[in-house]
Scaffold this active site. Structure first.
Site, PDB file in Angstrom:
ATOM      1  N   GLN A   1       0.851  -1.189   0.000  1.00 46.29           N
ATOM      2  CA  GLN A   1       0.000   0.000   0.000  1.00 46.29           C
ATOM      3  C   GLN A   1       0.887   1.240   0.000  1.00 46.29           C
ATOM      4  O   GLN A   1       1.459   1.608   1.015  1.00 46.29           O
ATOM      5  CB  GLN A   1      -0.920   0.007   1.229  1.00 46.29           C
ATOM      6  CG  GLN A   1      -1.848   1.211   1.281  1.00 46.29           C
ATOM      7  CD  GLN A   1      -2.669   1.245   2.565  1.00 46.29           C
ATOM      8  OE1 GLN A   1      -2.421   0.469   3.483  1.00 46.29           O
ATOM      9  NE2 GLN A   1      -3.635   2.135   2.638  1.00 46.29           N
ATOM     10  N   GLY A   2       1.008   1.887  -1.134  1.00 42.32           N
ATOM     11  CA  GLY A   2       1.869   3.064  -1.261  1.00 42.32           C
ATOM     12  C   GLY A   2       1.108   4.354  -1.047  1.00 42.32           C
ATOM     13  O   GLY A   2       0.886   5.117  -2.001  1.00 42.32           O
TER      14      GLY A   2
ATOM     15  N   GLU B   1     -10.429  -0.486   5.192  1.00 40.56           N
ATOM     16  CA  GLU B   1      -9.319  -0.746   6.110  1.00 40.56           C
ATOM     17  C   GLU B   1      -9.709  -0.441   7.543  1.00 40.56           C
ATOM     18  O   GLU B   1      -9.443  -1.217   8.453  1.00 40.56           O
ATOM     19  CB  GLU B   1      -8.114   0.106   5.706  1.00 40.56           C
ATOM     20  CG  GLU B   1      -6.913  -0.086   6.612  1.00 40.56           C
ATOM     21  CD  GLU B   1      -5.804   0.923   6.383  1.00 40.56           C
ATOM     22  OE1 GLU B   1      -4.652   0.592   6.685  1.00 40.56           O
ATOM     23  OE2 GLU B   1      -6.101   2.038   5.938  1.00 40.56           O
TER      24      GLU B   1
END
Length: 397
Positions: free
Chosen positions: A126-127, A247
């Site tokens: 996850q950037g 998330e």
């Protein structure tokens, strides 16, 4: 007070419980119960067992491999797998990118990436976070410039706190594609980047407890095919918000709270503290707070329960759940007392545990407590989440 589920839900609970009992490898269960470090192979082994049963991607549509569960079944699945000693599903491709591709990806992107995510052949980093752009993702400075021929973006920047990047072959990233946009959020796009691309360097970040789960990622003139753009150009902020909603709901970690609270009670018995009234009152308070958190989560799953402040439920669950988990980990240290002081990073691995001088039940306590400090930071800090809750609540009245 006992939570009431339908007969069908209870039957499903027993089905999940039995599956975990029958299929979870004992060495993985032991690592989880003792709080030891899990390796990439441990997660892949468990994820492939779940996929073979059709249970790895509960949030995905049926046509792409989802089991077709309702929200309560997903909740029961999360709870029972954790209580059974199974690893939690941490793969960003499963929980974060998958839902984004289903909602906004092209048919070609879905065909190319979703099957490998399900088979655990491809892990995704996850950037999002950057130095100076953690909870404030609108401040991202990593740039993606479209080449004159329109075939590739050239990406330059620095991503940080990238979980498990050393295990990943792909990254989904928020990048700035319009530096002149009137609002910071309007100039961001969502790109899929090959981690093996020339110019992309991964550097581990050593954690307090000795692990290297987090990394820095440096992008120096990394070329990304234009077909790796998800959705529309400059609309990545909306896709990022959609992803973070998935998330933060999981970050509440109700199953994890129950898992660690049961561990605390076992340790209290082992340490001869079952009759300590102060400790028992403390654990009882955790039970009450956990029950309130669980009722809140289940209430929000009901179709007829509509919040006056839509969009903040995930933030509410995230704040309360992560702070409760931290408190339970601190209690574990207090229960162990001086026995929690010895710490060996080497003994975090199962194969070295039998040679360690520290009691197996105690070896990971200090590391687990230190690691839990990150819970109220990642996915948006508690301070930022409280601001979001306050703003949404005030705007609703």
């Amino acid at each position: 007070m006992k939570l009431q589920f339908s007969d069908a839900d209870e039957a499903f609970r027993l089905e999940v419980r039995q599956f975990v009992k029958d299929h979870l490898p004992p060495e993985i269960r032991r690592k989880v119960e003792l709080g030891l470090r899990l390796e990439h192979a441990d997660y892949v082994t468990w994820f492939r067992l779940l996929e073979a049963r059709g249970w790895l991607t509960p949030g995905w549509p049926v046509e792409h491999g989802g089991p077709g569960w309702n929200a309560v079944q997903r909740y029961i699945f999360d709870e029972e797998t954790l209580l059974g000693g199974a690893p939690r599903i941490i793969a960003s491709g499963i929980q974060m990118l998958g839902p984004v591709l289903h909602a906004f990806g092209t048919e070609e992107q879905k065909k190319k990436y979703l099957p490998d995510i399900r088979q655990s052949n491809t892990w995704w980093a996850q950037g999002f976070s950057e130095p100076g752009a953690g909870s404030d993702l609108a401040a991202v400075r990593t740039t993606a410039v479209l080449e004159p021929d329109g075939q590739h973006f050239v990406v330059n920047g620095h991503k940080v706190w990238t979980s498990y990047a050393h295990w990943c072959s792909m990254m989904f990233a928020l990048v700035r594609t319009d530096p002149n946009a009137s609002k910071p959020q309007e100039g961001i796009s969502f790109l899929l980047i090959d981690m093996n691309s020339p110019g992309l360097t991964v550097r581990p970040i050593r954690l307090l407890e000795g692990g290297t789960d987090l990394n820095e990622c440096f992008l120096d003139n990394v070329r990304v095919p234009v077909e790796n753009l998800v959705g529309e150009l400059h609309k990545g902020w909306s896709y990022g918000k959609y992803l973070l909603g998935h998330e933060r709901t999981g970050i509440a970690g109700i199953g994890s709270c129950k898992q660690q609270l049961a561990r605390a009670r076992r340790l209290a018995e082992r340490q001869g503290l079952c009759d300590d009234p102060v400790l028992q009152a403390r654990l009882a308070q955790f039970e009450v707070e956990l029950m309130a958190l669980e009722f809140t989560a289940l209430r929000l799953l009901c179709d007829h329960q509509q919040s006056r402040t839509p969009g903040v439920e995930a933030s509410m669950l995230k704040v309360r759940g992560t702070e409760l988990r931290q408190a339970i980990f601190e209690a574990l240290l207090d229960i162990a007392g001086p026995d929690a002081v010895p710490f060996s990073a080497a003994a975090q691995h199962l194969e070295q545990l039998d040679e360690a001088a520290t009691d197996p039940e105690l070896v990971a306590l200090a590391a687990n407590c230190l690691d839990a400090r990150k819970l109220t930071i990642y996915g948006g800090t508690s301070e930022v989440q409280r601001n979001l809750i306050a703003r949404a609540t005030l705007d609703a009245f």
